[in-house]
Design an enzyme around this catalytic site. Structure first.
Site, short mmCIF file in Angstrom:
data_model
loop_
_atom_site.label_atom_id
_atom_site.label_comp_id
_atom_site.label_asym_id
_atom_site.label_seq_id
_atom_site.Cartn_x
_atom_site.Cartn_y
_atom_site.Cartn_z
N ASP A 20 0.86 -1.18 0.00
CA ASP A 20 0.00 0.00 0.00
C ASP A 20 0.90 1.24 0.00
O ASP A 20 1.67 1.46 0.94
CB ASP A 20 -0.87 -0.04 1.27
CG ASP A 20 -1.80 1.14 1.39
OD1 ASP A 20 -1.66 2.12 0.62
OD2 ASP A 20 -2.66 1.09 2.29
N ILE A 21 0.77 2.05 -1.03
CA ILE A 21 1.68 3.20 -1.17
C ILE A 21 1.50 4.23 -0.05
O ILE A 21 2.44 4.95 0.29
CB ILE A 21 1.54 3.84 -2.57
CG1 ILE A 21 2.79 4.67 -2.90
CG2 ILE A 21 0.27 4.67 -2.69
CD1 ILE A 21 2.93 5.01 -4.36
N GLY A 42 -9.66 4.87 -6.12
CA GLY A 42 -8.36 4.19 -6.25
C GLY A 42 -7.29 4.74 -5.33
O GLY A 42 -7.55 5.11 -4.18
N VAL A 43 -6.10 4.82 -5.87
CA VAL A 43 -4.95 5.26 -5.07
C VAL A 43 -5.10 6.74 -4.67
O VAL A 43 -4.68 7.15 -3.59
CB VAL A 43 -3.63 4.93 -5.81
CG1 VAL A 43 -3.36 5.84 -6.97
CG2 VAL A 43 -2.45 4.93 -4.85
N ASP A 44 -5.73 7.52 -5.52
CA ASP A 44 -5.98 8.95 -5.25
C ASP A 44 -6.82 9.11 -3.98
O ASP A 44 -6.45 9.85 -3.04
CB ASP A 44 -6.70 9.53 -6.48
CG ASP A 44 -6.75 11.05 -6.50
OD1 ASP A 44 -6.14 11.69 -5.63
OD2 ASP A 44 -7.40 11.59 -7.43
N THR A 132 -3.41 2.09 -14.49
CA THR A 132 -3.83 0.70 -14.67
C THR A 132 -5.08 0.32 -13.88
O THR A 132 -5.46 -0.85 -13.86
CB THR A 132 -2.69 -0.28 -14.32
OG1 THR A 132 -2.28 -0.04 -12.97
CG2 THR A 132 -1.51 -0.11 -15.25
N TYR A 135 -8.31 4.06 -15.20
CA TYR A 135 -7.96 4.55 -16.54
C TYR A 135 -7.71 3.43 -17.56
O TYR A 135 -7.52 3.70 -18.75
CB TYR A 135 -6.77 5.51 -16.48
CG TYR A 135 -7.14 6.93 -16.04
CD1 TYR A 135 -8.46 7.28 -15.74
CD2 TYR A 135 -6.17 7.92 -15.92
CE1 TYR A 135 -8.80 8.57 -15.34
CE2 TYR A 135 -6.50 9.22 -15.54
CZ TYR A 135 -7.81 9.54 -15.25
OH TYR A 135 -8.14 10.82 -14.86
N1 AR6 Z 1 -1.34 1.59 -3.05
C1 AR6 Z 1 -0.79 1.24 -4.23
N2 AR6 Z 1 -1.48 1.04 -5.36
C2 AR6 Z 1 -2.83 1.20 -5.28
C3 AR6 Z 1 -3.50 1.55 -4.09
C4 AR6 Z 1 -2.70 1.77 -2.94
N3 AR6 Z 1 -3.22 2.13 -1.76
N4 AR6 Z 1 -4.83 1.62 -4.37
C5 AR6 Z 1 -4.99 1.29 -5.67
N5 AR6 Z 1 -3.79 1.03 -6.22
P1 AR6 Z 1 -6.18 3.96 -10.01
P2 AR6 Z 1 -5.60 5.32 -12.57
C6 AR6 Z 1 -3.47 0.63 -7.60
O1 AR6 Z 1 -7.55 3.64 -10.45
O2 AR6 Z 1 -5.88 4.08 -13.33
C7 AR6 Z 1 -8.89 7.92 -9.56
O3 AR6 Z 1 -10.25 8.04 -9.29
C8 AR6 Z 1 -4.55 0.00 -8.44
O4 AR6 Z 1 -4.67 -1.39 -8.14
O5 AR6 Z 1 -5.97 4.43 -8.62
O6 AR6 Z 1 -4.39 6.13 -12.91
C9 AR6 Z 1 -8.25 9.28 -9.94
O7 AR6 Z 1 -8.89 10.36 -9.29
C10 AR6 Z 1 -4.05 0.23 -9.85
O8 AR6 Z 1 -3.15 -0.80 -10.27
O9 AR6 Z 1 -5.52 5.10 -10.97
C11 AR6 Z 1 -8.47 9.31 -11.42
O10 AR6 Z 1 -9.75 9.81 -11.76
C12 AR6 Z 1 -3.24 1.53 -9.73
O11 AR6 Z 1 -3.12 1.79 -8.32
C13 AR6 Z 1 -8.35 7.88 -11.85
O12 AR6 Z 1 -8.71 7.11 -10.70
C14 AR6 Z 1 -3.86 2.73 -10.40
O13 AR6 Z 1 -5.28 2.67 -10.26
C15 AR6 Z 1 -6.92 7.53 -12.22
O14 AR6 Z 1 -6.90 6.21 -12.72
#
Ligand code: AR6
Length: 186
Positions: A20-21, A42-44, A132, A135
């Site tokens: 977890d980042i 997601g991560v955001d 990933t 998006y």
């Molecule tokens: N730690 C590490 N990686 C994570 C965590 C975490 N805590 N949580 C999720 N991931 P995403 P995107 C991974 O959807 O595709 C948001 O709503 C997850 O499994 O977070 O760039 C933003 O506001 C995946 O592999 O980001 C944007 O609108 C990776 O992080 C949109 O999503 C990226 O998934 C961005 O989409």
């Protein structure tokens, strides 16, 4: 040099971990944000929840100064309550099938984040797998672009960074990045 899940490029170690980042103690963690910089899923969402309101407050100030953040660009804020002192917010591309410059935009998101970290004299940075999740960028392709962008940057630019960590959330992401890293170094 390459040993399983890590490689050293110049004086910088590039490492893959599963986790977890938001828990990382690197100088900065990178957020896979969207152009509004107002948070999301997601991560955001996880970063804003763990870091608290100070991050969003600084994002608002940035948006009032520069407007929405273009895809492939990056900005830096406080880390708020996170262990990391700073958060670098970048916007990866939405996957549209691969013919809309997605790979170059994804590489740019990594490069611009690394530049910003270097300009701030940071020694360590952690990346999630940008684009990933919501998006939709295919994992293997994203892993290749991400590792190539980071390694190319470290080979060609002088940097304060001693460590770059990819924090992959699940086993599938970790395996994809491991396979690409192995292919890269062979
Ligand atoms: N730690 C590490 N990686 C994570 C965590 C975490 N805590 N949580 C999720 N991931 P995403 P995107 C991974 O959807 O595709 C948001 O709503 C997850 O499994 O977070 O760039 C933003 O506001 C995946 O592999 O980001 C944007 O609108 C990776 O992080 C949109 O999503 C990226 O998934 C961005 O989409």
């Amino acid at each position: 040099m390459c040993a399983g899940n890590e490689v050293t490029v110049g004086r910088t170690r590039v490492r893959l971990i599963q986790g977890d980042i938001t828990k990382q103690a690197t100088d900065a963690i990178v957020n896979a944000a969207n152009p509004s910089l107002m948070g999301g899923g997601g991560v955001d969402g996880a970063i804003h929840r763990a870091g608290g309101p100070a991050i969003l407050q600084e994002c608002r100030q940035i948006v009032s100064r520069i407007g929405r953040l273009d895809t492939g660009k990056a900005v830096i804020t406080t880390g708020g309550n996170l262990r990391a002192r700073r958060v670098i917010h970048t916007v990866g591309p939405v996957w549209h099938g691969g013919n809309r410059g997605e790979a170059e935009l994804l590489a740019s998101a990594y490069r611009e984040s690394l530049k910003l970290a270097s300009n701030h004299g940071l020694k360590s940075i952690a990346f999630p797998s940008i684009s990933t999740g919501a998006y939709g960028y295919p994992m293997a392709g994203a892993a290749k672009v991400a590792l190539e962008a980071v390694i190319t940057f470290l080979r060609s630019e002088s940097t304060s960074l001693e460590e770059v960590v990819f924090v992959l959330y699940d086993a599938k992401a970790y395996q994809a990045y491991s396979a690409e890293l192995a292919g890269f170094m062979s």
